[in-house]
Motif scaffolding. Sequence first.
Motif, short mmCIF file in Angstrom:
data_model
loop_
_atom_site.label_atom_id
_atom_site.label_comp_id
_atom_site.label_asym_id
_atom_site.label_seq_id
_atom_site.Cartn_x
_atom_site.Cartn_y
_atom_site.Cartn_z
N ALA A 18 -5.87 3.98 -5.86
CA ALA A 18 -4.63 3.33 -5.44
C ALA A 18 -3.95 4.26 -4.45
O ALA A 18 -3.94 5.49 -4.65
N LEU A 19 -3.39 3.72 -3.36
CA LEU A 19 -2.86 4.53 -2.27
C LEU A 19 -1.40 4.20 -2.00
O LEU A 19 -0.95 3.07 -2.18
N PHE A 20 -0.69 5.21 -1.52
CA PHE A 20 0.73 5.12 -1.19
C PHE A 20 0.91 5.71 0.20
O PHE A 20 0.70 6.90 0.39
N LEU A 21 1.25 4.89 1.16
CA LEU A 21 1.39 5.33 2.55
C LEU A 21 2.83 5.13 3.02
O LEU A 21 3.37 4.02 2.94
N ASP A 22 3.44 6.20 3.52
CA ASP A 22 4.82 6.16 4.01
C ASP A 22 4.81 6.42 5.51
O ASP A 22 4.56 7.53 5.97
N TRP B 35 -1.32 0.13 -1.89
CA TRP B 35 -2.61 -0.56 -1.90
C TRP B 35 -3.34 -0.21 -3.20
O TRP B 35 -3.40 0.97 -3.59
N THR B 36 -3.86 -1.21 -3.87
CA THR B 36 -4.59 -0.99 -5.12
C THR B 36 -6.02 -1.49 -4.96
O THR B 36 -6.27 -2.57 -4.43
N GLY B 37 -6.98 -0.68 -5.43
CA GLY B 37 -8.38 -1.04 -5.34
C GLY B 37 -8.76 -2.14 -6.31
O GLY B 37 -8.09 -2.37 -7.34
N VAL C 12 8.90 -2.39 2.02
CA VAL C 12 7.84 -2.07 1.06
C VAL C 12 6.84 -3.22 1.04
O VAL C 12 7.21 -4.38 0.88
N MET C 13 5.58 -2.88 1.20
CA MET C 13 4.52 -3.87 1.22
C MET C 13 3.51 -3.50 0.13
O MET C 13 2.99 -2.38 0.12
N VAL C 14 3.23 -4.44 -0.75
CA VAL C 14 2.31 -4.22 -1.86
C VAL C 14 1.16 -5.21 -1.72
O VAL C 14 1.39 -6.42 -1.61
N PHE C 15 -0.07 -4.72 -1.72
CA PHE C 15 -1.20 -5.61 -1.63
C PHE C 15 -2.41 -5.01 -2.33
O PHE C 15 -2.49 -3.80 -2.57
N ARG C 16 -3.35 -5.88 -2.64
CA ARG C 16 -4.56 -5.52 -3.36
C ARG C 16 -5.76 -5.55 -2.40
O ARG C 16 -5.75 -6.27 -1.40
#
Length: 921
Positions: free
Chosen positions: A799-803, A811-813, A845-849
């Motif tokens: 899982a990644l966190f990009l700022d 982003w989650t795998g 904030v953008m959350v996606f899989r």
Amino acid sequence: MPVPLPTTSTPKLDLQNVVPTPTKSAPPPSASQHASHDTHATPNNDRTSLPDLSSMLTHLPDVSPIAPISNAQQDHPHPAFSSSSSSSPVVNGHAPPSDVSLADMSQSVFFSSMRVPNTKDTFHACGLPFGVLYSPLASPLEPKATQHTAPPPQCISCGAYINRYSKPTPSRQQNWIVEWTCVICGHTNSLSHNVDVSAYTKHTVDYVDPSSSIPAHRTHVLPTPTTHTHNMHSTTTPTPSTPIESKSLLPLATIFVIDNNIARTEAPHIFAAIQQATSTLPPNSPIFLLAYSKCVTVYELGSVLNTNANVASSYVFPGAPLSQDSKASLRELVARLYVPCPVGSDGALATALQVVCVDSLGSVEEDPYSHQARARPRATGAAVAVALALAESYATMINELNANHVYESDVGNKQKDEGRIHLPCRVVVFTNGSPSSGPGAVPVNRASSEDHTLMEHAVEYYELLGRNAAEMAVHIDLFCLGISTLHLPVLNLMVKHSGGALVMIKGYGYGVGSGYGSGTHDSSIVTNLQRGLCRHAGFAGSFNVLHSEHLSLSRIIGPVKEKRDQTPAPTDGWPAYHMSSVQPDTCFALYFDLLDDVPVDYVYFQFVTRYRDAESGAAIMRITTRRIETTGSSAKLLDHIDSDVCAVLAAKALVLDASKRTLASIRVDTVSHHGGDRVSMMEKEWAEIDKTALGMVNFFGKSERVAWTVRGVQVSAPRPIEAIVTKLFHLRRGPLLGPRMQHPDDVEYACSLFLHANYSDARRMLEPSLLRVIPPANGQEGILVQAPLSDMSMRSSWALFLDTHTRIMVWTGADLTAEDEKAVVDMCSAQAQELAASRFPQPHVMVFREGSSMARWMLASLVPEHKDKQDTVERTWTAQGMADARMDTHHWTATSTKFHDTDDHTLAEYWTKIIAPKAKH
């Protein structure tokens, strides 16, 4: 034609590219000084440097940003300025050198290098941008900068202030006199022996003029708005408003200008945002409200308070240049047109806003993004002109009321309050489309033969609006709603020239705490508006930059213009620069040039900032003095380079030049800006980036670090230069100057934020930080660890966190369980809230899989290293301290095959295909 707003005799200057006019040079050093330095034509550069402070700064709690190591290493003051403190602060178990304290590690001045070449040829040949990132109002680390109520002694020759590098010595003729040498011009000055010179040992000294603050007994007269029913066609003279008194600095007036083409379903959100944001303003802060489409409507908010009816009286002005008669009408009506902010539970303002925003605005019923909605007329330029005229009328009314105001003094005598009161004002514009009507209109269909003339007039008009607003101390904030074309390269001219803020809000479900496109109302627009209204730190700001005679200030990037009509100041002879924006995060990029060879060991810089505090009105002067050692050694110069500051300075200059070329292309050709010529423009921008990188590589290329070979030629770069080139590579492919498919409005927005960003924000925008999120497990808390900024980090089990500063992406795998995914999202939401707490504008904030359509945002932000060889990539990761990110061959193949090949370069390809063929061999 432009609106005939008040103009001044000040010549037009580029707001973000000020080149100082030649000024009288500082007097040369005395003969004794020349004699003492004749032997130092090539300065001794073998002196012992201060210990490295990196271990002390790595884990300082709750301090961001931290000054780079080279900028934190302060040099020794004169012994007469030695501190009386018997102990030094301890950080992480280590005490800094005796001459370095936490108060000295200022966050307001960041040099590109703590060494400067002592020869003109080396200075220009090395390719490094020598300059400073200067944030005048940034708070130093605790304890705060030393504050004084008595002004520091000044040099009678050049106006520089005494500082820690001066040389106070007892006078040989008179023992009650102390002499000190000015480090800027070398003049010897005298002062009384009872002056405590040790008080000026800090790098930053604040002087607060106690006589300039508003005394507790002093009051200002404020009018109360007329609240009786008024017929639009009535000629009855209104009853004069009753004055009230305020025992504080006059509050900031706020004028809301709302696009009447906003859909009716979105109008309640505007109302909620204004209501919540204004609730935090000081009591009695005046609020005005305007709306516009083809005409401009000014609402008489006070009429709602008296009638309790769902009707608001209003005055309509044509969407045309404002006539003198219209300005006179505004001056007569201004006392009725506003309401003060509520005190306590008073809901008068809320009632007025409810009536106007919900019932009068939002007349568009159709889809706001449809062709019909986009084609509706918007007289944005005329509306802003009316708002500026209204601000001027309000300031005139307040000053007339206070011109003969009498107040009680400390001794009981009555005194007259004379002089014009400073009345800074903020105009907040909400719009969701291009200015298509009235003055400043831009072409919509781009088919007319008059498009060139129309666009040229629009550029001149909004530039004039911004400059006139700055002269009136009015800041114009532009809130862009939705996803329609706005022509931001044109509209933004009035924002940046006035020192205002540009905020883009794509939708109401698009902010901190919500997933992208969730469609739910959140606090994004409320938070941005609230922070925008409350970020006023001061007004009437200006600064001088004093420096050694061997240097010249060649360029300034930031919200500034040169003050040519300034009153005589103690630093007369040095240009004074007016700050359009006086905020804690205001930052200026200062670029210096070397005029001739330097025969001395040090060059000196003194930054003098003057402004008035927003709360007390006190006149504050901040003096920051630094010195930089000269060197004749390229190796020593290389060792003291701050790669982050160098990269930011170089990138700001490149982005500003690119923005100028874009604006020039808009003025001459409105069609090609959106067409195929955009590719050729990007190629020119990339060529400039490559030229900057090559200049550094060619000069410092003899050092070895990591080598890439092409056609049998080995290319190498020392570590600091490699770091700068890496950041320029990210600039080349990022949202600022990269080849991404994005709207010109988005590019303008990103470039505008970057050009005004302070050190930490600009560094984050230039090279974002990618973190791997390890969810909680076995009773342990989740953690964030550094991950390579590579698409090979998009592993199904991660899982990644990009700022990226403007966006925070989560982003989650696909291999994560539902429980782990929820834990990751919760953890990242909390982290995003913490990061966004002090940012303006608020990041999205953008959350996606993995596998979702919106995951392309994350993919586009990462380097496509799946195209490189595994050993090349992992060697780079190891050099960056991320060896644990390596994977076996099976997982490498499985991950790399998920991505498509593109023509986007990797870092290794950039070196081999761009740098190596053009480098000098």
